[in-house]
Design an enzyme around this catalytic site. Structure first.
Site, PDB file in Angstrom:
ATOM      1  N   CYS A   2       0.859  -1.169  -0.064  1.00 50.75           N
ATOM      2  CA  CYS A   2       0.151  -0.045  -0.104  1.00 50.75           C
ATOM      3  C   CYS A   2       0.876   1.165  -0.024  1.00 50.75           C
ATOM      4  O   CYS A   2       2.037   1.128   0.499  1.00 50.75           O
ATOM      5  CB  CYS A   2      -0.819   0.080   1.231  1.00 50.75           C
ATOM      6  SG  CYS A   2      -2.090  -1.283   1.131  1.00 50.75           S
ATOM      7  N   ARG A  27       3.728  -0.239  -4.976  1.00 50.59           N
ATOM      8  CA  ARG A  27       3.618  -0.736  -3.668  1.00 50.59           C
ATOM      9  C   ARG A  27       2.326  -1.582  -3.584  1.00 50.59           C
ATOM     10  O   ARG A  27       2.090  -2.303  -2.419  1.00 50.59           O
ATOM     11  CB  ARG A  27       3.730   0.423  -2.449  1.00 50.59           C
ATOM     12  CG  ARG A  27       5.012   1.324  -2.516  1.00 50.59           C
ATOM     13  CD  ARG A  27       4.895   2.218  -1.313  1.00 50.59           C
ATOM     14  NE  ARG A  27       4.665   1.795  -0.154  1.00 50.59           N
ATOM     15  CZ  ARG A  27       5.560   1.430   0.646  1.00 50.59           C
ATOM     16  NH1 ARG A  27       6.844   1.843   0.451  1.00 50.59           N
ATOM     17  NH2 ARG A  27       5.333   1.084   2.095  1.00 50.59           N
ATOM     18  N   TRP A  75      -2.779  -2.847  -1.658  1.00 45.54           N
ATOM     19  CA  TRP A  75      -2.377  -4.003  -1.986  1.00 45.54           C
ATOM     20  C   TRP A  75      -3.326  -4.804  -0.968  1.00 45.54           C
ATOM     21  O   TRP A  75      -3.145  -4.911   0.391  1.00 45.54           O
ATOM     22  CB  TRP A  75      -0.948  -4.305  -1.739  1.00 45.54           C
ATOM     23  CG  TRP A  75      -0.635  -5.722  -2.067  1.00 45.54           C
ATOM     24  CD1 TRP A  75      -0.137  -6.099  -2.896  1.00 45.54           C
ATOM     25  CD2 TRP A  75      -0.482  -6.793  -1.117  1.00 45.54           C
ATOM     26  NE1 TRP A  75       0.187  -7.486  -3.136  1.00 45.54           N
ATOM     27  CE2 TRP A  75       0.132  -8.062  -1.812  1.00 45.54           C
ATOM     28  CE3 TRP A  75      -0.755  -6.989   0.200  1.00 45.54           C
ATOM     29  CZ2 TRP A  75       0.284  -9.363  -1.229  1.00 45.54           C
ATOM     30  CZ3 TRP A  75      -0.543  -8.254   0.779  1.00 45.54           C
ATOM     31  CH2 TRP A  75       0.062  -9.306   0.027  1.00 45.54           C
ATOM     32  N   ASN A 101      -1.570   2.067   5.690  1.00 46.80           N
ATOM     33  CA  ASN A 101      -0.598   0.961   5.239  1.00 46.80           C
ATOM     34  C   ASN A 101      -0.247  -0.013   6.297  1.00 46.80           C
ATOM     35  O   ASN A 101       0.247   0.673   7.450  1.00 46.80           O
ATOM     36  CB  ASN A 101       0.588   1.764   4.578  1.00 46.80           C
ATOM     37  CG  ASN A 101       1.764   0.816   4.183  1.00 46.80           C
ATOM     38  OD1 ASN A 101       2.843   1.212   4.458  1.00 46.80           O
ATOM     39  ND2 ASN A 101       1.296  -0.498   4.256  1.00 46.80           N
ATOM     40  N   GLY A 102      -0.749  -0.900   6.419  1.00 45.97           N
ATOM     41  CA  GLY A 102      -0.272  -1.943   7.557  1.00 45.97           C
ATOM     42  C   GLY A 102      -1.351  -3.077   7.895  1.00 45.97           C
ATOM     43  O   GLY A 102      -2.305  -3.249   7.182  1.00 45.97           O
ATOM     44  N   GLU A 488      17.374 -17.488  -7.867  1.00 45.06           N
ATOM     45  CA  GLU A 488      16.717 -16.166  -8.492  1.00 45.06           C
ATOM     46  C   GLU A 488      16.431 -16.110  -9.780  1.00 45.06           C
ATOM     47  O   GLU A 488      15.357 -15.260 -10.253  1.00 45.06           O
ATOM     48  CB  GLU A 488      18.202 -15.072  -8.460  1.00 45.06           C
ATOM     49  CG  GLU A 488      17.975 -13.780  -8.746  1.00 45.06           C
ATOM     50  CD  GLU A 488      16.699 -13.251  -7.926  1.00 45.06           C
ATOM     51  OE1 GLU A 488      16.381 -13.622  -7.000  1.00 45.06           O
ATOM     52  OE2 GLU A 488      16.564 -11.903  -8.516  1.00 45.06           O
ATOM     53  N   LYS A 492      12.657 -14.573 -10.600  1.00 45.50           N
ATOM     54  CA  LYS A 492      12.530 -13.792 -11.556  1.00 45.50           C
ATOM     55  C   LYS A 492      11.421 -14.228 -12.741  1.00 45.50           C
ATOM     56  O   LYS A 492      10.580 -13.605 -13.067  1.00 45.50           O
ATOM     57  CB  LYS A 492      13.723 -13.449 -12.556  1.00 45.50           C
ATOM     58  CG  LYS A 492      14.532 -12.457 -12.004  1.00 45.50           C
ATOM     59  CD  LYS A 492      14.249 -11.216 -11.699  1.00 45.50           C
ATOM     60  CE  LYS A 492      13.682 -11.285 -10.282  1.00 45.50           C
ATOM     61  NZ  LYS A 492      14.261 -10.892  -9.161  1.00 45.50           N
ATOM     62  N   GLU A 495       7.918 -14.808 -11.307  1.00 44.96           N
ATOM     63  CA  GLU A 495       7.046 -13.454 -10.874  1.00 44.96           C
ATOM     64  C   GLU A 495       6.623 -12.572 -11.865  1.00 44.96           C
ATOM     65  O   GLU A 495       5.737 -11.883 -11.500  1.00 44.96           O
ATOM     66  CB  GLU A 495       7.862 -12.904  -9.595  1.00 44.96           C
ATOM     67  CG  GLU A 495       8.993 -11.998 -10.057  1.00 44.96           C
ATOM     68  CD  GLU A 495       9.804 -11.414  -9.070  1.00 44.96           C
ATOM     69  OE1 GLU A 495       8.987 -10.908  -8.168  1.00 44.96           O
ATOM     70  OE2 GLU A 495      10.805 -11.195  -8.892  1.00 44.96           O
ATOM     71  N   HIS A 511      17.407 -36.150  -7.677  1.00 45.26           N
ATOM     72  CA  HIS A 511      16.626 -36.707  -6.482  1.00 45.26           C
ATOM     73  C   HIS A 511      15.129 -36.139  -6.363  1.00 45.26           C
ATOM     74  O   HIS A 511      14.491 -36.305  -5.506  1.00 45.26           O
ATOM     75  CB  HIS A 511      17.370 -36.099  -5.191  1.00 45.26           C
ATOM     76  CG  HIS A 511      18.636 -36.368  -4.903  1.00 45.26           C
ATOM     77  ND1 HIS A 511      19.097 -37.721  -4.457  1.00 45.26           N
ATOM     78  CD2 HIS A 511      19.940 -35.790  -5.049  1.00 45.26           C
ATOM     79  CE1 HIS A 511      20.389 -37.866  -4.440  1.00 45.26           C
ATOM     80  NE2 HIS A 511      20.885 -36.755  -4.838  1.00 45.26           N
ATOM     81  N   LYS A 610       6.030  -4.132  -4.400  1.00 45.22           N
ATOM     82  CA  LYS A 610       7.386  -3.890  -4.122  1.00 45.22           C
ATOM     83  C   LYS A 610       7.947  -4.154  -2.665  1.00 45.22           C
ATOM     84  O   LYS A 610       9.134  -4.571  -2.407  1.00 45.22           O
ATOM     85  CB  LYS A 610       7.909  -2.407  -4.822  1.00 45.22           C
ATOM     86  CG  LYS A 610       9.270  -2.302  -4.741  1.00 45.22           C
ATOM     87  CD  LYS A 610      10.051  -3.076  -5.841  1.00 45.22           C
ATOM     88  CE  LYS A 610      11.444  -2.975  -5.954  1.00 45.22           C
ATOM     89  NZ  LYS A 610      12.232  -3.970  -6.559  1.00 45.22           N
TER      90      LYS A 610
HETATM   91  O1  M6R Z   1      12.916  -4.864  -0.032  1.00 48.52           O
HETATM   92  P1  M6R Z   1      13.339  -6.355   0.214  1.00 48.52           P
HETATM   93  O2  M6R Z   1      14.663  -6.644  -0.347  1.00 48.52           O
HETATM   94  O3  M6R Z   1      13.414  -6.764   1.721  1.00 48.52           O
HETATM   95  O4  M6R Z   1      12.201  -7.285  -0.375  1.00 48.52           O
HETATM   96  C1  M6R Z   1      12.381  -8.868  -0.544  1.00 48.52           C
HETATM   97  C2  M6R Z   1      11.487  -9.477  -1.246  1.00 48.52           C
HETATM   98  O5  M6R Z   1      10.234  -9.063  -1.071  1.00 48.52           O
HETATM   99  C3  M6R Z   1      11.713  -9.142  -2.806  1.00 48.52           C
HETATM  100  O6  M6R Z   1      13.135  -9.399  -3.055  1.00 48.52           O
HETATM  101  C4  M6R Z   1      10.932  -9.934  -3.686  1.00 48.52           C
HETATM  102  O7  M6R Z   1      11.006 -11.365  -3.534  1.00 48.52           O
HETATM  103  C5  M6R Z   1      11.046  -9.303  -4.883  1.00 48.52           C
HETATM  104  N1  M6R Z   1       9.820  -9.233  -5.934  1.00 48.52           N
HETATM  105  C6  M6R Z   1      12.060 -10.239  -6.010  1.00 48.52           C
HETATM  106  O8  M6R Z   1      12.057  -9.620  -7.340  1.00 48.52           O
END
Ligand code: M6R
Length: 615
Positions: A2, A27, A75, A101-102, A488, A492, A495, A511, A610
């Site tokens: 948010c 956000r 969000w 927000n929260g 990673e 990527k 997501e 395995h 984000k």
């Molecule tokens: O702001 P942060 O690095 O603490 O965020 C952690 C994760 O939320 C963040 O890396 C998330 O997995 C991303 N969408 C990855 O691309």
């Protein structure tokens, strides 16, 4: 999660709030809303499911006038994304409007009490409960104005909040408060700006005040900024100057923020090294370590906590610290760690990694570690963020604002900072000899140029993306330093393209995941010439024998993998510990192009935000 925005001043509030919401849309983007109060004390209120543009279309020509307003991009946590659950929420008599927000954890109990006192609710949100609670406190005593009532009400609240509240009876006043969710107040000439981060504020003023936990602020054109804690202690506001540049939060000609951020990596890595890598002196300078030298030389153990991509950076760092420092290292998901009963105390250093510096679980983990006597070293990208401020010491990644939800340049900057930290600590503890250190320093110095070379191969990435964009599944493999790169890569792809992807250590494939391999399965594998090269060649053979398609990231000039793979992408040679900074970039670009070809919303993928400020 948010984004919240507020404005009080002499300009029309609505356009400023909309612009701010667009900056904060990363956000959360499932619904948006605004409330504006005009000088006659009437409140206009619009809320709409969808993006800020949907809200704008809904408002049409009926643009609210007034110089005081609040806005929100959501969000969803409590209640589905729809018009009714969108913020701002109003008190029962329509006098107060509030954005939040929260998460209010005890909202259910508060709601029951308020219902028993005659309140009724129209939404499923915890936020609506909060605005009713403040209204109830105001009603209970005529002496309490909005500021006092908010302060008193927040003493009843369990959970996280950044809020902005307005009262139609006070068109000159904006009330704010925060606990565990960020809130920045921008101070201009006869005007105030409020936002979840500084990006909506930067073009109007560089002077900001970061509200601290359990603080309540009143901004008023006649009386200025006043802050008290919720326990009613007076706080003197501390004004900080923002260093962010406006261009850094704009797309700069790129189609998406993600692509811009991928291409910024030569610069962001160089920025991260600047002033720290002192090749001429044969040393590394990092104030966050040098100012606490004995703590690092005497530390018994390192615990790394993070989430998502930052956790992957932590996994790479585990290999670095073991190699360079010979110290026990544990890497933990912050969300698990905070709810365990970890053996932790003096002599332990907890390294918290976070791009945003606001991730709720990482923040909670560092608070627990501090309570138990560990030293907390924060690695954050956002300057002034909660984690950076609550850490005992730390280092910024200096990657600049990262707006695309998928983390790219922040990840490579994290790897760079972690390499610097491991090298500096290895130097201080005498576990790295000067030649080894020097070779790595020269290697690090050359990384930005190698990234630059890789980014020139854009058309190769597009061709491979075209070939695999229709795959329903994908497997990412790597060993050693490149195992976290595989994780990673899979994150990527899933997501932003919504293709199911798994990351695995290459040797673990047999395995279980090997059962998935057939001619429809693309296998993205890091096969650079490192300590595991020969073993990875065998893993490639295992995939080929079952008909899988191999897309391999290889060291420039490699012909052996090229004979077996369907596609190869070359990276320039680097020391094993530095290869992840390079080998991750092909996976960023492949995921990006696949997502674009599938017409996905690359910068704002579905269901994500984000900054994950709720647990
Ligand atoms: O702001 P942060 O690095 O603490 O965020 C952690 C994760 O939320 C963040 O890396 C998330 O997995 C991303 N969408 C990855 O691309």
């Amino acid at each position: 999660m948010c984004g919240i925005v507020g404005y009080l001043g002499e300009q029309p509030a609505f356009p400023l709030i909309i612009k701010g919401l667009k900056r904060l849309e990363y956000r959360g983007y499932d619904s948006a809303g605004v409330a504006v109060i005009d000088t006659k004390g009437s409140l206009t209120h619009h809320r709409k499911k969808g993006k800020v543009d949907d809200l704008l279309a809904h408002v049409g020509d009926d643009v609210p006038t007034g110089h005081l307003g609040i806005g929100h991009t959501r969000w969803a946590t409590h209640g589905p994304p729809n018009d009714v659950n969108a913020h701002p929420h109003l008190s029962g008599d329509g006098q107060l409007a509030l954005i939040h927000n929260g998460i209010i954890e005890n909202y259910h109990a508060l709601k029951e009490t308020l219902i028993a006192r005659g309140h009724s609710f129209y939404s499923d949100t915890d936020t609506e409960v909060l605005v009713h609670l403040i209204a109830e406190v105001m009603k209970s005593s005529e002496e309490l104005d909005l500021f006092e009532a908010t302060r008193v009400a927040l003493n009843e609240v369990v959970g996280a909040y950044a809020i902005a509240v307005v009262d139609i009876a006070r068109p000159d006043e904006l009330i704010l408060a925060r606990k565990s969710s960020p809130l920045v107040i921008g101070i201009g000439e006869c005007e105030y700006f409020v936002a979840s981060d500084a990006t909506p504020i930067i073009e109007y003023t560089k002077n900001v005040v970061y509200l601290e936990d359990e603080e309540v602020a009143r901004v008023s054109l006649s009386a200025g900024l006043k802050i008290r804690t919720i326990k009613n202690h007076r706080v003197t506001p501390v004004i900080t100057e923002l260093e962010m540049a406006l261009e850094s939060i704009e797309k700069g000609g790129y189609e998406h923020f993600m692509l811009k951020e991928i291409h910024e990596q030569p610069k962001s890595i160089a920025d991260c090294l600047r002033g720290r890598l002192r090749l001429g002196h044969g040393t590394i300078r990092m104030a966050g370590i040098d100012d606490h030298e004995s703590m690092w030389t005497e530390a018994k153990r390192l615990i790394i906590v993070a989430c998502g991509t930052s956790w992957h950076a932590g996994l790479v760092a585990e290999y670095m610290f073991e190699d360079f420092v010979r110290i026990p290292v544990e890497v933990e998901y912050a969300s698990e760690f905070r709810y365990r009963n970890p053996v932790l105390g003096e002599g332990d250093i907890l390294i918290a990694i976070s791009q945003s510096g606001e991730t709720a679980d990482t923040l909670a983990a560092i608070r627990m570690a501090k309570e138990r006597g560990a030293h907390v070293f924060g690695i954050c990208n956002v300057v002034g963020s909660s984690i950076s401020r609550e850490s005992d010491s730390g280092a910024y990644t200096h990657a600049g604002p990262e707006i695309g939800v998928a983390s790219t340049k922040a990840f490579t900057a994290q790897l760079t900072v972690l390499a610097l930290v491991a090298m500096r600590v290895g130097q201080l503890r005498g576990t790295m000899d000067p030649q080894q250190l020097n070779r790595l320093m020269v290697g690090l110095d050359g990384v930005p140029e190698k990234v630059e070379a890789l980014l020139k191969k854009e058309s190769d990435f597009k061709a491979i993306a075209e070939a695999y964009k229709a795959a329903p599944n994908a497997l990412f493999l790597g060993r050693g330093y490149n195992f976290p790169v595989a994780l990673e890569g899979a994150l990527k792809l899933k997501e932003i393209s919504y293709i199911h992807a798994e990351g695995y250590p290459a040797a673990e494939m047999k395995h279980g995941p090997i059962a998935l391999i057939d001619e429809n399965m693309p296998v993205f594998i890091v096969a650079t010439q490192d300590a595991h090269y020969e073993k990875v060649l065998s893993n490639i053979q295992e995939v080929k024998a079952r008909g899988g398609k191999i897309i391999a990231v290889v060291t420039a000039g490699d012909t052996e993998v090229a004979r077996m793979a369907d596609h190869t992408i070359e990276v320039l040679p680097a020391q094993d510990a530095l290869v992840p900074i390079l080998s991750t970039i092909p996976f960023q670009l492949l995921s990006y192009h696949i997502a674009v070809m599938l017409d996905r919303n690359v910068d704002q993928p579905r269901n994500l935000a984000k900054s994950v400020t709720v647990e």
